[in-house]
Design a protein around this motif. Structure first.
Motif, PDB file in Angstrom:
ATOM      1  N   THR A 196      -4.024   4.588  -2.570  1.00 27.69           N
ATOM      2  CA  THR A 196      -5.405   5.065  -2.644  1.00 27.69           C
ATOM      3  C   THR A 196      -5.769   5.721  -1.326  1.00 27.69           C
ATOM      4  O   THR A 196      -5.085   5.529  -0.315  1.00 27.69           O
ATOM      5  CB  THR A 196      -6.383   3.916  -2.955  1.00 27.69           C
ATOM      6  OG1 THR A 196      -7.697   4.464  -3.137  1.00 27.69           O
ATOM      7  CG2 THR A 196      -6.434   2.904  -1.825  1.00 27.69           C
TER       8      THR A 196
ATOM      9  N   LEU B 193       0.848  -1.187   0.000  1.00 24.30           N
ATOM     10  CA  LEU B 193       0.000   0.000   0.000  1.00 24.30           C
ATOM     11  C   LEU B 193       0.887   1.241   0.000  1.00 24.30           C
ATOM     12  O   LEU B 193       1.630   1.487   0.959  1.00 24.30           O
ATOM     13  CB  LEU B 193      -0.912   0.024   1.233  1.00 24.30           C
ATOM     14  CG  LEU B 193      -1.809   1.261   1.395  1.00 24.30           C
ATOM     15  CD1 LEU B 193      -2.801   1.379   0.233  1.00 24.30           C
ATOM     16  CD2 LEU B 193      -2.564   1.214   2.732  1.00 24.30           C
TER      17      LEU B 193
ATOM     18  N   ALA C  21      -6.451  -2.287   5.444  1.00 28.78           N
ATOM     19  CA  ALA C  21      -5.468  -2.937   4.572  1.00 28.78           C
ATOM     20  C   ALA C  21      -4.749  -4.058   5.314  1.00 28.78           C
ATOM     21  O   ALA C  21      -4.618  -5.177   4.795  1.00 28.78           O
ATOM     22  CB  ALA C  21      -4.459  -1.908   4.067  1.00 28.78           C
TER      23      ALA C  21
ATOM     24  N   PHE D 170      -9.250   0.429  -2.659  1.00 27.38           N
ATOM     25  CA  PHE D 170      -8.331  -0.560  -2.093  1.00 27.38           C
ATOM     26  C   PHE D 170      -8.868  -1.973  -2.323  1.00 27.38           C
ATOM     27  O   PHE D 170      -8.129  -2.865  -2.751  1.00 27.38           O
ATOM     28  CB  PHE D 170      -8.132  -0.322  -0.591  1.00 27.38           C
ATOM     29  CG  PHE D 170      -7.394  -1.443   0.087  1.00 27.38           C
ATOM     30  CD1 PHE D 170      -6.011  -1.496   0.065  1.00 27.38           C
ATOM     31  CD2 PHE D 170      -8.084  -2.486   0.696  1.00 27.38           C
ATOM     32  CE1 PHE D 170      -5.326  -2.550   0.641  1.00 27.38           C
ATOM     33  CE2 PHE D 170      -7.409  -3.545   1.279  1.00 27.38           C
ATOM     34  CZ  PHE D 170      -6.027  -3.576   1.247  1.00 27.38           C
TER      35      PHE D 170
END
Length: 344
Positions: A284, A23, A48, A290
């Protein structure tokens, strides 16, 4: 498309294991400042990690500094132990002007400051964000090696480094990862950089795998740029180039429709199919984006589909450079010989 789980991969040859997709956190703290909610961004980071994306990428220049502070807040309450934390040093703003620095004093000061902002004892992967062409790479890596010995960092990375710079750095201390721009519209690294990394057992971290958002909606993306969005200045987003590049998006979108996925998932899947030593780090600020991104892990491409995509995305099918010519990249990252530093 649903994803059943995020697989793990080995990054480099020194023992670092990360989620197969990371990420990128830059957009959560844009340089100009935004109205993004800090609590929303922390919630996204936690989502995440809970989803299996545990490889988090930041830099001291993001914000500047505020992105590392955000990550530090997000990594409280037992989260730190679940993630592989990567940050960077090497770009300094003095008097409003960017300066690339890789001298030992700056390397050490940068690390100490990042540790404090992140509120951690050790950084898992510490990159030189851009190469200082005034300082032999051996000198910079020598100081990073000391930081490993002191337990302040675990692994060393380079970003936007040439093949010769990578080789010289790796001879001083094993480099775990090289971060580079790699996507369906940026493939110049395939000629020399990627083979060099593979020869040396160095992992590859692909930033901007969605073409800085281009493969999400195509040329419409430029209509949403704010006045201070740096992408406004990038050659590929200039009107004279964007109309041509839109055709690339249309062709990718056609294949995505056949596959039953989105064009961004297809573009990400193409990066994933480059090998198990490659980890893309799309960024993002939205949970729905995501979730769509991790869906790319479920998109399987045949050799024929890979060939079709690569014929569409050949170098001569993309108009405009990825950066302005004055920007530091791997193409101009060679450093002076070590002997010149000793003599200085």
């Amino acid at each position: 498309m649903a994803v059943s789980g995020v697989r793990r991969i080995k990054l480099g040859s020194q023992g670092l294991e990360v989620s197969a997709q990371g990420l990128g956190c830059l957009g959560m703290s844009r340089i100009s400042g935004t109205s993004l909610s800090e609590s929303d961004m922390i919630a996204l980071i936690h989502h995440a990690v809970d989803s299996g994306v545990t490889f988090l990428d930041t830099s001291d220049i993001y914000g500047p500094h505020t992105n590392e502070i955000l990550l530090g807040k997000a990594l409280k309450e037992g989260v730190r132990q679940k993630v592989e934390l990567a940050t960077k040093f090497g770009i300094s703003f003095t008097g409003g002007k960017a300066e690339i620095r890789g001298d030992p004093a700056y390397v050490r000061a940068g690390c100490e400051a990042s540790l404090k902002r992140l509120d951690v004892d050790c950084i898992d992967l510490y990159y030189q964000h851009r190469v200082d062409t005034r300082v032999p790479i051996e000198v910079t890596i020598g100081e990073l090696k000391k930081l490993i010995e002191e337990g302040k960092i675990k692994y060393i990375g380079l970003s936007e480094a040439s093949a010769s710079t990578i080789r010289r750095a790796h001879a001083v201390h094993p480099i775990t990862a090289v971060q580079l721009e790699w996507s369906l519209w940026t493939r110049d690294v395939e000629a020399e950089i990627v083979p060099t990394c593979r020869e040396l057992g160095i992992g590859i971290v692909a930033y901007s795998p969605l073409g800085r958002g281009f493969f999400s909606v195509g040329s419409k993306l430029a209509e949403s740029f704010s006045e201070d969005d740096f992408r406004r200045s990038l050659p590929r987003f200039q009107p004279e180039n964007l109309a041509h590049n839109a055709k690339l998006f249309d062709q990718v979108n056609e294949i995505a429709q056949r596959k039953g996925c989105t064009p961004s998932q297809l573009a990400l899947a193409w990066v994933h199919h480059q090998g198990d030593d490659v980890c893309p780090i799309p960024g993002t600020t939205k949970t729905e984006n995501f979730n769509q991104n991790i869906g790319a892990l479920s998109v399987k491409l045949t050799p024929e589909e890979m060939a079709e995509l690569e014929s569409i995305a050949s170098a001569d099918n993309v108009k405009g450079s990825r950066y302005a010519s004055s920007m530091p990249t791997w193409e101009n990252s060679d450093t002076p010989p070590l002997s010149s530093w000793k003599a200085a």
